[in-house]
Write a protein that holds these residues in place. Structure first.
Motif, PDB file in Angstrom:
ATOM      1  N   VAL B 241       0.816  -1.217   0.000  1.00 49.98           N
ATOM      2  CA  VAL B 241       0.000   0.000   0.000  1.00 49.98           C
ATOM      3  C   VAL B 241       0.848   1.265   0.000  1.00 49.98           C
ATOM      4  CG1 VAL B 241      -2.081  -0.873   1.079  1.00 49.98           C
ATOM      5  CG2 VAL B 241      -0.183  -0.084   2.500  1.00 49.98           C
ATOM      6  N   ILE B 242       2.076   1.145   0.484  1.00 49.11           N
ATOM      7  CA  ILE B 242       2.928   2.334   0.569  1.00 49.11           C
ATOM      8  C   ILE B 242       3.028   2.957  -0.818  1.00 49.11           C
ATOM      9  CG2 ILE B 242       5.225   3.206   1.181  1.00 49.11           C
ATOM     10  CD1 ILE B 242       3.749   2.044   3.550  1.00 49.11           C
ATOM     11  N   GLY B 243       2.746   4.266  -0.892  1.00 49.85           N
ATOM     12  CA  GLY B 243       2.817   4.947  -2.176  1.00 49.85           C
ATOM     13  C   GLY B 243       1.461   5.121  -2.832  1.00 49.85           C
ATOM     14  N   ARG B 244       0.434   4.352  -2.357  1.00 52.39           N
ATOM     15  CA  ARG B 244      -0.889   4.506  -2.980  1.00 52.39           C
ATOM     16  C   ARG B 244      -1.549   5.810  -2.573  1.00 52.39           C
ATOM     17  NH1 ARG B 244      -4.611  -0.787  -2.703  1.00 52.39           N
ATOM     18  NH2 ARG B 244      -6.194   0.769  -3.188  1.00 52.39           N
ATOM     19  N   GLN B 245      -2.487   6.288  -3.374  1.00 53.35           N
ATOM     20  CA  GLN B 245      -3.170   7.548  -3.101  1.00 53.35           C
ATOM     21  C   GLN B 245      -4.578   7.271  -2.596  1.00 53.35           C
ATOM     22  OE1 GLN B 245      -1.993  10.790  -3.613  1.00 53.35           O
ATOM     23  NE2 GLN B 245       0.038  10.073  -4.197  1.00 53.35           N
ATOM     24  N   VAL B 246      -4.994   8.022  -1.543  1.00 53.38           N
ATOM     25  CA  VAL B 246      -6.352   7.918  -1.020  1.00 53.38           C
ATOM     26  C   VAL B 246      -6.867   9.343  -0.867  1.00 53.38           C
ATOM     27  CG1 VAL B 246      -7.746   7.239   0.949  1.00 53.38           C
ATOM     28  CG2 VAL B 246      -5.865   5.766   0.208  1.00 53.38           C
ATOM     29  N   THR B 247      -8.144   9.580  -1.211  1.00 54.58           N
ATOM     30  CA  THR B 247      -8.689  10.930  -1.101  1.00 54.58           C
ATOM     31  C   THR B 247      -9.406  11.095   0.239  1.00 54.58           C
ATOM     32  OG1 THR B 247      -8.976  10.943  -3.469  1.00 54.58           O
ATOM     33  CG2 THR B 247     -10.119  12.650  -2.231  1.00 54.58           C
ATOM     34  N   VAL B 248      -8.935  12.054   1.032  1.00 51.08           N
ATOM     35  CA  VAL B 248      -9.548  12.329   2.329  1.00 51.08           C
ATOM     36  C   VAL B 248     -10.084  13.751   2.291  1.00 51.08           C
ATOM     37  CG1 VAL B 248      -9.175  12.496   4.799  1.00 51.08           C
ATOM     38  CG2 VAL B 248      -7.862  10.831   3.465  1.00 51.08           C
ATOM     39  N   ASP B 249     -11.402  13.901   2.487  1.00 53.79           N
ATOM     40  CA  ASP B 249     -12.044  15.220   2.443  1.00 53.79           C
ATOM     41  C   ASP B 249     -11.610  16.007   1.215  1.00 53.79           C
ATOM     42  OD1 ASP B 249     -13.590  14.935   4.688  1.00 53.79           O
ATOM     43  OD2 ASP B 249     -12.048  15.713   6.046  1.00 53.79           O
ATOM     44  N   ILE B 547     -20.766  17.547   5.021  1.00 51.99           N
ATOM     45  CA  ILE B 547     -20.741  17.929   3.601  1.00 51.99           C
ATOM     46  C   ILE B 547     -19.532  18.834   3.383  1.00 51.99           C
ATOM     47  CG2 ILE B 547     -22.015  19.020   1.719  1.00 51.99           C
ATOM     48  CD1 ILE B 547     -24.573  18.469   3.376  1.00 51.99           C
ATOM     49  N   PRO B 548     -18.450  18.314   2.829  1.00 47.76           N
ATOM     50  CA  PRO B 548     -17.220  19.110   2.698  1.00 47.76           C
ATOM     51  C   PRO B 548     -17.354  20.135   1.562  1.00 47.76           C
ATOM     52  CG  PRO B 548     -16.914  16.933   1.747  1.00 47.76           C
ATOM     53  CD  PRO B 548     -18.278  16.943   2.338  1.00 47.76           C
ATOM     54  N   PRO B 549     -16.572  21.215   1.629  1.00 46.59           N
ATOM     55  CA  PRO B 549     -16.630  22.253   0.591  1.00 46.59           C
ATOM     56  C   PRO B 549     -16.324  21.690  -0.787  1.00 46.59           C
ATOM     57  CG  PRO B 549     -15.240  22.935   2.429  1.00 46.59           C
ATOM     58  CD  PRO B 549     -15.593  21.509   2.673  1.00 46.59           C
ATOM     59  N   THR B 550     -15.533  20.601  -0.864  1.00 44.68           N
ATOM     60  CA  THR B 550     -15.215  20.025  -2.169  1.00 44.68           C
ATOM     61  C   THR B 550     -16.438  19.420  -2.819  1.00 44.68           C
ATOM     62  OG1 THR B 550     -14.516  18.097  -0.946  1.00 44.68           O
ATOM     63  CG2 THR B 550     -12.784  19.530  -1.774  1.00 44.68           C
ATOM     64  N   ALA B 551     -17.422  18.985  -1.977  1.00 41.94           N
ATOM     65  CA  ALA B 551     -18.634  18.385  -2.537  1.00 41.94           C
ATOM     66  C   ALA B 551     -19.626  19.477  -2.939  1.00 41.94           C
ATOM     67  CB  ALA B 551     -19.273  17.433  -1.527  1.00 41.94           C
ATOM     68  N   VAL B 552     -19.936  20.374  -2.003  1.00 39.68           N
ATOM     69  CA  VAL B 552     -20.856  21.478  -2.293  1.00 39.68           C
ATOM     70  C   VAL B 552     -20.211  22.733  -1.735  1.00 39.68           C
ATOM     71  CG1 VAL B 552     -23.183  22.368  -1.988  1.00 39.68           C
ATOM     72  CG2 VAL B 552     -22.803  19.895  -1.984  1.00 39.68           C
ATOM     73  N   LYS B 553     -20.027  23.748  -2.580  1.00 33.00           N
ATOM     74  CA  LYS B 553     -19.278  24.911  -2.125  1.00 33.00           C
ATOM     75  C   LYS B 553     -20.179  25.958  -1.467  1.00 33.00           C
ATOM     76  CE  LYS B 553     -15.247  27.546  -3.464  1.00 33.00           C
ATOM     77  NZ  LYS B 553     -15.574  28.627  -2.562  1.00 33.00           N
ATOM     78  N   GLU B 556     -25.526  28.212   1.047  1.00 37.68           N
ATOM     79  CA  GLU B 556     -26.969  28.066   0.981  1.00 37.68           C
ATOM     80  C   GLU B 556     -27.359  26.724   0.354  1.00 37.68           C
ATOM     81  OE1 GLU B 556     -29.168  31.545  -0.169  1.00 37.68           O
ATOM     82  OE2 GLU B 556     -30.897  30.318  -0.715  1.00 37.68           O
ATOM     83  N   ALA B 557     -26.561  26.295  -0.645  1.00 40.16           N
ATOM     84  CA  ALA B 557     -26.822  24.990  -1.262  1.00 40.16           C
ATOM     85  C   ALA B 557     -26.638  23.878  -0.227  1.00 40.16           C
ATOM     86  CB  ALA B 557     -25.898  24.780  -2.452  1.00 40.16           C
ATOM     87  N   VAL B 558     -25.636  24.053   0.632  1.00 39.07           N
ATOM     88  CA  VAL B 558     -25.425  23.064   1.704  1.00 39.07           C
ATOM     89  C   VAL B 558     -26.663  23.010   2.594  1.00 39.07           C
ATOM     90  CG1 VAL B 558     -24.090  22.547   3.788  1.00 39.07           C
ATOM     91  CG2 VAL B 558     -22.913  23.324   1.723  1.00 39.07           C
ATOM     92  N   MET B 559     -27.165  24.186   2.942  1.00 41.33           N
ATOM     93  CA  MET B 559     -28.343  24.259   3.815  1.00 41.33           C
ATOM     94  C   MET B 559     -29.527  23.568   3.150  1.00 41.33           C
ATOM     95  SD  MET B 559     -29.152  25.400   6.805  1.00 41.33           S
ATOM     96  CE  MET B 559     -30.210  24.002   7.046  1.00 41.33           C
TER      97      MET B 559
END
Lengths: 111, 894
Positions: B241-249, B547-553, B556-559
């Motif tokens: 696994v060393i070197g693999r990429q994982v997306t966090v937030d 709901i992270p900013p990367t998903a919905v910026k 008001e849309a978040v709300m």
């Protein structure tokens, strides 16, 4: 004479055994006999104490015991003094004479 | 005389006893034979010679015994034969042995179990490198009434650069976020750490490496280190696994290491760690609340470190700019000060007190068990009185008899200890499986050598102490009197009575102390249950979503998204109401801000208050009562009306009467917009029922101009769902489905019931209650068996007397009175002593009690009466037997 105390003076049995064996290897009964003879019957040896003492001295490394056949073809355990035993005898003798002379001085001054 | 020689000879004798015996026997034989031979040579007949030798020198057996008894090995073999004898006697008396061993096993086992808990939690060092040097960087801020304040990045930079007592300083924070790039998205708990944290703890990674200084510098490529558990769960323990990429937030991170299974970060259970990458150039005064730890230089003390920090705080306050809208003066008024403690203290908290109280309690149980066994042994020794006297007459020394009696009791003790260790093992398995909340370091609790040594010592001590009583009493028995009285004693000696009675009184007294202790805990539990927590934990679920900013910026849309999910949940059949909040009771809160009232003048910073951002309808679904005014509406939220609500206690503190709070204006920062108080909400004990309700300010989820921020929304929220279907699997999947139908990519946190979270706040009291109740029940049971045993023994010893009395016309009731009266007198004396003991000892319980006095009269009365009734009952059963005695039968006995 029956009432006289024939117990060996406390703490001296080991020294008497070592001394007796310094004259030559001997078995238990021989040692007892020899002590009684030389002390001219003043000390009588209890075999239980003697054999226990022999065990103790052997365990301490001052005697070596070995089963032999005696002159009248009887099996007996014969003990002889080791080098450590000789040293021990020497130490005990020096210590004993020091104490005896102290006691006799004390007894004399009273008179 | 060399020890080695002693040992080897002794061992040789021991391993070949027969040969050694033969040697001695031969030598004695040969000695005596030579003596006889000598006499024969002097003219005696062989027979006469042998007799003379025997008379003068003693018989061969006695001499042999004398010679044999020399050496340490003989002490050993004497012990072995004593042991064998004790074992045989115990085997022939299985009933007695079983009762004693079981009683002791329960007593010793309970103590071993609690000792392993104490050992695992309090005594064992933390599993880190030189754990004594590790400290928790806790601060305190009396200026804003914040007794416990965690450090901030600006303090971290200052301590790191200017500290004189630290080897290293680091911060860490647990957060949750969403993980992508694997099979399915997941909401995972993870830990942000500065580069110093892992090297500070000193546990080497199993694969790859720790974070470097560079990884922790802003702008460096993002990295992560996996924890073993998550690595196994999500990657199947794949070593590549060393070197693999994982997306966090929304950030892609490279895996650079995997920690070993034995590494645990305090009591957290994160999936992975990431570097925090604090930017020194952007650090400002404020941003508190990030926990920190430090490693002291060797030899440095916590006091020196505190002095060091006290010196650095003013430097820090003048090295960084204050947060927007605030002055350095504001931060000086906070009166920040160090409140350092060892890392272990942080982890263990105040559980120590509870555990020591439990240890003391179970020590009492062991004492009662010992008293019981001592009593049984006394009774048995009484039965052997005759035998012991005969043996003494035949020449057994006092020492010999004592040694033999003690060997027997020590064997009992050790058997009890061994069985007890088994019981403790079982009890610990159950304890760890139940995993009571608030028991830290649970995974470190085990039966280790320290516990075995403890058990062994307890068993030996118990064996010697209860064995000593009969040994002292009977070893010195006067032979003549014992033999003369023979087996036909018409009644017991007064002296023996006294020992039995004293033991029973001790048992009753100890049992009463324990009963009162558990009674007080029951009362505490009752009182806790009666407290109104300010919300209704029954029939409600909670689920967290981020709901992270990367998903919905757009805020008001978040709300709108959050509201969409809420409407879906409300539409589920069986859901009566639902709402959104940022704080779930008894869970970590989202933080605190000052509350300024417009009609007040502030010369210094006001205290920090809890913050809660909520949706319309949340109060209904939590069943928080509105004292005055109205709830937020959706138009308040979307049109960003400047509105707020406050808790009843905050309104009372600020304006005297809660109702008069309506229409007043508050904000979190004097530079913000003023917000009108439109509602006052009933106090909610959100830190747990036993703690006072905090003062809370409520704000909408979507706001303009709050705390220096122009326009913002709460992105990490919990839904509270009230429904009569709580507990059914289908409701949980309906709720999850309601969320997913709005946005299929949203990772969901686990769904839990409010009740479950609420019950956790009872966990400590419940744990103590259960443990004390178990101890109390054991004590009561053993104590009653004690009373029963003594009375029933006394009945059996006095059969003849009863027979005579009955024959002379005594009625059964009069006979019964004889015994019941005795049992009652004993129990009463015991209760008296027990009450005195309880008054003295329950003071130790104070910190565990809630609104119950340690001298609570109800508990004292109930426990005493209960014990007395039980004691009368225990007396009555053997008495029934005495009443039914046929005088003719009784007189014929013995």
């Amino acid at each position: 004479m029956d009432d006289a105390n024939t117990d060996v003076i406390q703490g001296t049995l080991d020294m008497l055994i070592l001394k007796t064996l310094s004259l030559g290897p001997m078995h238990g009964f021989g040692i007892a006999r020899r002590i009684e003879q030389i002390s001219q019957g003043v000390f009588k040896i209890n075999p239980g104490s003697l054999l226990t003492a022999l065990q103790r001295l052997e365990r301490g490394g001052w005697l070596d015991g070995e089963w032999c056949v005696t002159e009248n073809s009887r099996r007996a355990k014969v003990y002889k003094l080791t080098r450590a035993g000789k040293r021990q005898l020497n130490d005990q003798t020096v210590d004993w004479s020091r104490r005896v002379s102290a006691i006799s001085r004390l007894l004399k001054t009273e008179a | 005389m060399s020890i080695w020689r002693q040992l080897s000879r002794g061992l040789r004798t021991l391993t070949n006893r027969r040969l050694a015996d033969q040697d001695v026997a031969d030598e004695v034989e040969s000695y005596l034979a030579q003596a006889a031979e000598e006499l024969e040579a002097n003219g005696m007949s062989p027979d006469e010679a042998r007799r003379t030798v025997r008379l003068q020198l003693g018989n061969a057996t006695i001499v042999r015994e004398q010679v044999r008894s020399y050496g340490w090995e003989n002490v050993v073999s004497a012990c072995v034969s004593d042991l064998r004898y004790a074992a045989r006697r115990l085997r022939y008396n299985p009933g007695f042995t079983a009762v004693c061993v079981l009683t002791l096993a329960v007593g010793i086992g309970a103590n071993s179990a609690i000792f392993s808990v104490i050992n695992g939690i309090l005594l064992k060092p933390l599993p880190y490198h030189n754990p004594d040097e590790l400290i928790d960087l806790l601060h305190t801020a009396p200026g804003v009434k914040f007794p416990d304040a965690n450090p901030a990045p600006f303090l971290y930079f200052t301590y790191r650069e200017q500290g004189r007592t630290f080897q290293s300083v680091g911060l860490y924070a647990q957060t949750s976020g969403q993980v992508r790039g694997l099979a399915e998205p997941e909401e995972a708990q993870y830990l942000g750490v500065t580069a110093e944290i892992l090297p500070m703890l000193g546990v080497e990674p199993e694969l790859g490496r720790w974070f470097s200084e560079k990884d922790d510098t802003p702008g460096s490529p993002p990295t992560m280190v996996l924890m073993q558990g998550w690595w196994e769960k999500r990657f199947g323990g794949d070593r590549s696994v060393i070197g693999r990429q994982v997306t966090v937030d929304g950030t892609s991170r490279q895996i650079i290491g995997v920690m070993p299974a034995r590494f645990r970060f305090l009591d957290t259970n994160p999936a992975f760690l990431i570097p925090m990458q604090f930017d020194r150039n952007k650090a400002i005064l404020g941003e508190f609340g990030i926990p920190g730890m430090a490693r002291l230089k060797p030899g440095a003390t916590i006091e020196q470190a505190s002095a060091d920090i006290t010196r650095m705080i003013p430097i820090a306050l003048h090295s960084f700019p204050p947060s927007p809208g605030l002055t350095v003066k504001v931060f000086e008024d906070v009166r920040l000060a160090p409140k350092l403690r060892s890392l272990k203290q942080l982890l263990v908290g105040d559980i120590g007190k509870t555990l020591w109280v439990l240890m003391g309690t179970l020590g009492f149980v062991l004492l009662i068990a010992c008293a019981n066994v001592a009593n049984l042994l006394l009774v048995r020794a009484e039965g052997r009185h005759h035998e012991l006297a005969i043996r003494a007459a035949l020449g057994a020394s006092r020492r010999h008899i004592v040694r033999e009696l003690l060997t027997e009791s020590v064997v009992l003790g050790l058997l009890g200890g061994a069985l007890g260790l088994g019981l403790a093992y079982g009890a610990l398995r159950i304890l760890v499986a139940m995993a009571p909340a608030q028991l830290p370091r649970l995974h470190e609790i085990s039966i280790d050598p320290a516990v075995v040594v403890f058990t062994f010592a307890a068993a030996m001590l118990a064996g010697v102490s209860f064995g000593a009583i009969p040994a002292i009493r009977y070893a010195g028995a006067r032979t003549s009197t014992a033999l003369r009285s023979g087996g036909r004693t018409s009644s017991q000696s007064r002296e023996r009575h006294r020992a039995n009675n004293a033991l029973v009184v001790v048992q009753v007294a100890l049992a009463l102390v324990l009963l009162i202790g558990s009674g007080l805990m029951i009362r505490t539990f009752q009182t806790l249950r009666l407290v109104d927590p300010g919300f209704d934990p029954k029939d409600a679920l909670t689920m967290r979503i981020t709901i992270p900013p990367t998903a919905v910026k757009d805020p008001e849309a978040v709300m709108r998204l959050e509201q969409g999910i809420l409407e879906n949940i409300r539409a589920i059949p069986g859901v009566t109401s639902a709402g959104i909040t940022t704080v779930v009771p008894t869970e970590a809160s989202t933080g605190a801000r000052q509350v300024y009232a417009r009609d007040k003048v502030y010369r210094s910073v006001p205290p920090l208050r809890r913050l809660k951002f909520i949706s319309p309808g949340l109060l209904t679904s939590m069943r928080n009562r509105l004292i005055a005014g109205r709830d937020f509406t959706w138009s308040d939220t979307y049109e960003r009306h400047p509105v707020a609500m406050v808790s009843e206690n905050l309104a009372r503190e600020l304006w005297g009467d809660p109702r008069s709070g309506i229409g007043k204006q508050i904000n979190a920062n004097p530079k913000d917009l003023w917000r009108e108080v439109i509602g006052v909400v009933q106090d909610e004990r959100e830190d747990g029922v036993q703690l006072e309700a905090p003062a809370v300010a409520y704000y909408p989820l979507l706001m303009d101009d709050f705390d220096g921020q122009k326009f913002g929304v709460m992105r990490s929220v919990s839904y509270i769902v009230r429904s009569n279907r709580v507990g059914s699997r289908s409701l949980i999947s309906d709720v999850q489905h309601a969320a997913l139908s709005v946005s299929a990519t949203l990772p969901l946190g686990t769904v839990r019931t409010l009740q479950e979270i609420y019950d956790k706040s009872f966990a400590r009291a419940a744990f103590t209650l259960v443990m004390l109740a178990i101890a109390g029940a054991m004590a009561l049971l053993i104590g009653l068996v004690g009373i029963y045993g003594v009375i029933s023994y006394s009945v059996s010893r006095r059969l003849r007397e009863i027979g005579i009395r009955t024959a002379l016309g005594a009625r059964p009731q009069e006979v019964a009175r004889l015994f019941v009266a005795r049992g009652l007198v004993l129990a009463l004396i015991g209760v008296g002593c027990g009450l005195a003991g309880a008054v003295a000892l329950t003071r130790l319980l104070v910190s565990l009690l809630f609104n119950v006095s340690p001298l609570d009269p109800l508990t004292y009365t109930a426990a005493s009466l209960g014990l007395l009734i039980a004691a009368v009952f225990a007396t009555f059963m053997p008495t029934l037997r005495a009443m039914g005695i046929d005088p003719i039968e009784a007189l014929r006995v013995e």
